[in-house]
Enzyme design. Sequence first.
Site, PDB file in Angstrom:
ATOM      1  N   GLU A   1     -10.801   2.930 -10.528  1.00 16.45           N
ATOM      2  CA  GLU A   1     -10.440   1.562 -10.152  1.00 16.45           C
ATOM      3  C   GLU A   1     -11.258   1.100  -8.958  1.00 16.45           C
ATOM      4  OE1 GLU A   1      -6.653  -0.935  -8.263  1.00 16.45           O
ATOM      5  OE2 GLU A   1      -6.287   0.965  -9.287  1.00 16.45           O
TER       6      GLU A   1
ATOM      7  N   SER B   1       0.805  -1.210   0.000  1.00 15.14           N
ATOM      8  CA  SER B   1       0.000   0.000   0.000  1.00 15.14           C
ATOM      9  C   SER B   1       0.845   1.271   0.000  1.00 15.14           C
ATOM     10  CB  SER B   1      -0.936   0.003   1.215  1.00 15.14           C
ATOM     11  OG  SER B   1      -1.834  -1.094   1.162  1.00 15.14           O
TER      12      SER B   1
ATOM     13  N   GLU C   1      -8.364  -1.045   5.276  1.00 16.92           N
ATOM     14  CA  GLU C   1      -7.733  -0.138   6.232  1.00 16.92           C
ATOM     15  C   GLU C   1      -7.210   1.128   5.536  1.00 16.92           C
ATOM     16  OE1 GLU C   1      -8.272  -4.022   7.753  1.00 16.92           O
ATOM     17  OE2 GLU C   1      -7.128  -3.438   5.975  1.00 16.92           O
TER      18      GLU C   1
ATOM     19  N   PHE D   1       2.302 -10.078  -7.383  1.00 16.80           N
ATOM     20  CA  PHE D   1       0.835 -10.012  -7.381  1.00 16.80           C
ATOM     21  C   PHE D   1       0.313  -9.227  -8.579  1.00 16.80           C
ATOM     22  CE2 PHE D   1       1.542  -9.714  -2.530  1.00 16.80           C
ATOM     23  CZ  PHE D   1       1.806 -11.077  -2.444  1.00 16.80           C
TER      24      PHE D   1
END
Length: 382
Positions: free
Chosen positions: A245, A135, A370, A159
């Site tokens: 997105e 993140s 989060e 990923f």
Amino acid sequence: MPTKPSIYEAEHEDFRATCKAFLEKEVVPFHDQWEKDGIVPRELWKKAGDAGLLCFDVEEEYGGPGIKDFRFNAVFHEEMTKVGASGPGFFVHTDIIVPYISHLGTPEQKARWLPGCVSGETITAIAMTEPGAGSDLQGISTRAVLDGDHYILNGSKTFISNGINADLVIVVCKTDPDAGAGGISLLVVERGMPGFERGRNLDKVGMKAQDTAELSFTDVRVPKENLLGPEGSGFISLMTLLPQERISVASIAVAATEAVLKMCLDYARTRKAFGKSIGRFQTMSFTLAEMATEAYIARLFINDAITQLNAGTADTALASMAKWWTTELQKKTVDTGVQIHGGYGYMMEYPIAKAFIDSRIQTIYGGTTEIQKLIISRFLDL
């Protein structure tokens, strides 16, 4: 039940029929095998392009239909979700990656890349996440150093959706490691560039048919002409385009929530226990009533988010609200759906089981729950 609120018009429902026909012919009969293979064949992308199912907002001069109406994207999300078609990475390509080229690309870059993106001959990916940075984009270590007419790119990513099939990869990298967010740039790496290697096709918990890869870049010479947007503008560009997105992910979450509700209602009406359908028991009927109410609220929410996205008023806070709340609802609804199905809910032959394992990633990619709450809190004037 109340009628599901709709923002769609006749043209969107006509498009829905096209989507259904394509999925029934080209996807549903083969998806189980693609789950075993861990990848969707490239030929499917070309077929989707031929059917007009990719890159709706690309301008006509670059081969697209030039339709800037996210309701078409949402219709395709809904139909893919209904049939459990989590393998084809179309939404990543159409909703997330190609818009970077459309918004940031020079006329030469658009002419070079967009026609293939529309036709399905060019598959795209975006490489943000690294083994040591998720993140926190400012924490990435992938580096590009200018050397004459090329950047020398070094680093690794993980990923990466569409990572095995991708022909173009937008790589988030640092061109000035001392400038913080202002030192991040976007470089487009093309298939076949020396030093660009693909690692494993990662073995995920769910979404088994969508290729998700590790990528590495070792002294890759990327032409300056492949810099997307001005040098150092990458972080701002990412933040500017993230609302679409996140609303895209939310749209899929709402479609999944509605699909799971239908599965549960169908099961509760037909499954018998103690001489009557299980839906007739108060505990079960109350649970289903809650699920139906929450699905209705989620549909109202996403309808508003899409309407604002089309109008250009969907800001970062709204997108983050939509993303975290709908994906958490999806996760909760699917978990309840497995419980309603009992032992059958744990069997992969039942669609609820696949919906369960496919749903778990939704609260993680596109920015975790989060992170979304952190973003929203910054707009609350605390």
